[in-house]
Design a protein around this motif. Structure first.
Motif, mmCIF file in Angstrom:
data_model
loop_
_atom_site.group_PDB
_atom_site.id
_atom_site.type_symbol
_atom_site.label_atom_id
_atom_site.label_comp_id
_atom_site.label_asym_id
_atom_site.label_seq_id
_atom_site.Cartn_x
_atom_site.Cartn_y
_atom_site.Cartn_z
ATOM 1 N N SER A 18 -5.210 4.815 7.247
ATOM 2 C CA SER A 18 -5.070 3.443 6.770
ATOM 3 C C SER A 18 -6.375 2.694 6.984
ATOM 4 N N LEU A 40 -4.654 4.347 -0.012
ATOM 5 C CA LEU A 40 -4.628 4.017 1.414
ATOM 6 C C LEU A 40 -3.909 2.678 1.618
ATOM 7 N N PRO A 41 -2.980 2.622 2.579
ATOM 8 C CA PRO A 41 -2.368 1.330 2.887
ATOM 9 C C PRO A 41 -3.348 0.441 3.646
ATOM 10 N N LEU A 43 -3.696 -2.544 6.354
ATOM 11 C CA LEU A 43 -2.894 -3.098 7.440
ATOM 12 C C LEU A 43 -3.546 -4.335 8.048
ATOM 13 N N VAL A 49 1.905 -3.631 6.717
ATOM 14 C CA VAL A 49 1.297 -3.282 5.434
ATOM 15 C C VAL A 49 1.191 -4.527 4.556
ATOM 16 N N VAL A 52 -2.240 -2.069 -0.820
ATOM 17 C CA VAL A 52 -2.617 -0.656 -1.014
ATOM 18 C C VAL A 52 -3.849 -0.605 -1.901
ATOM 19 N N THR A 99 6.538 -0.709 -1.201
ATOM 20 C CA THR A 99 6.867 0.134 -0.058
ATOM 21 C C THR A 99 8.293 0.657 -0.161
ATOM 22 N N PRO A 122 3.882 3.729 0.905
ATOM 23 C CA PRO A 122 3.929 3.525 2.347
ATOM 24 C C PRO A 122 5.389 3.385 2.784
ATOM 25 N N LEU A 130 3.891 -0.086 9.285
ATOM 26 C CA LEU A 130 3.742 1.248 8.704
ATOM 27 C C LEU A 130 4.348 2.319 9.604
#
Length: 220
Positions: A18, A40-41, A43, A49, A52, A99, A122, A130
């Motif tokens: 992440s 990739l998420p 954060l 989250v 993305v 998500t 995610p 996450l």
């Protein structure tokens, strides 16, 4: 019927790469290459989250590298052009993030992916933190189930449920995920229902029904 469908937590990846909001463009590309992932998420805080970043978000920079878009293109693709000039995850990311919860069924996750045309989601808890990631490949793992395991579930959850009086005369065979039901049943109106329920069993590729009604007694 008492069968319990597989859920996202059964197949998801728990160790996830992440990034934070301030991650720069090159860092994002390097991390995707290192982890061999397409998204990739993003954060913030204690792992919540907020977005993305995908390969598609990054490719706008390449698409418009030598372009001099006209006024119409600028209006139609304003957000794409903005991402082409982005240098951080916060500028690149799609937000809010799409998500899924760990308790969602694989069918629910698959429908979400198909509708949004994304390759991975995610996995978050009730607070948005996450927990992992589930991909298209993860959802396909159910098709690796052993044929006999699938057959046993079909016998237990479908045949004995719909045809209790005829279950001993209904044969269930599974080869490479294709289920064949053969034999005689008292109520042939339930055959389409049986086919539908068998298709709902995880790991089933297709169904072939060779079920017929009771044998006719010879006329006296």
């Amino acid at each position: 019927m008492h069968g319990t469908p597989h859920i996202v937590s059964d197949v998801m990846t728990h160790t996830v790469a992440s990034i934070g909001r301030r991650a720069d463009f090159k860092e994002i590309v390097q991390l995707m290459e290192q982890w061999n992932v397409s998204a990739l998420p993003v954060l913030e805080g204690e792992g919540r989250v907020v977005g993305v970043v995908s390969e598609a978000d990054l490719l706008y920079k390449e698409e418009f590298r030598d372009a001099d878009p006209d006024r119409d293109t600028q209006l139609r693709r304003f957000s794409d052009l903005a991402k082409a000039g982005a240098v951080t995850a916060e500028e690149l990311m799609t937000s809010p993030a799409l998500t899924v919860h760990a308790t969602a069924t694989l069918a629910q996750a698959a429908r979400t992916m198909a509708h949004a045309k994304v390759k991975r989601l995610p996995v978050v808890d009730d607070t948005g933190r996450l927990e992992g990631v589930v991909s298209r490949g993860d959802l396909l793992k159910v098709f690796l189930r052993d044929d006999e395991e699938v057959a046993e579930e079909v016998r237990r959850e479908v045949v004995s449920y719909l045809f209790p009086a005829s279950s001993s005369s209904v044969r269930v065979q599974v080869k490479e995920g294709i289920v064949t039901l053969a034999g005689r049943v008292r109520d042939t109106s339930l055959v389409p229902v049986a086919a539908r329920l068998v298709r709902a069993v995880e790991g089933v590729v297709d169904v072939e029904c060779e079920l017929t009604g009771p044998a006719r007694r010879p006329e006296q």
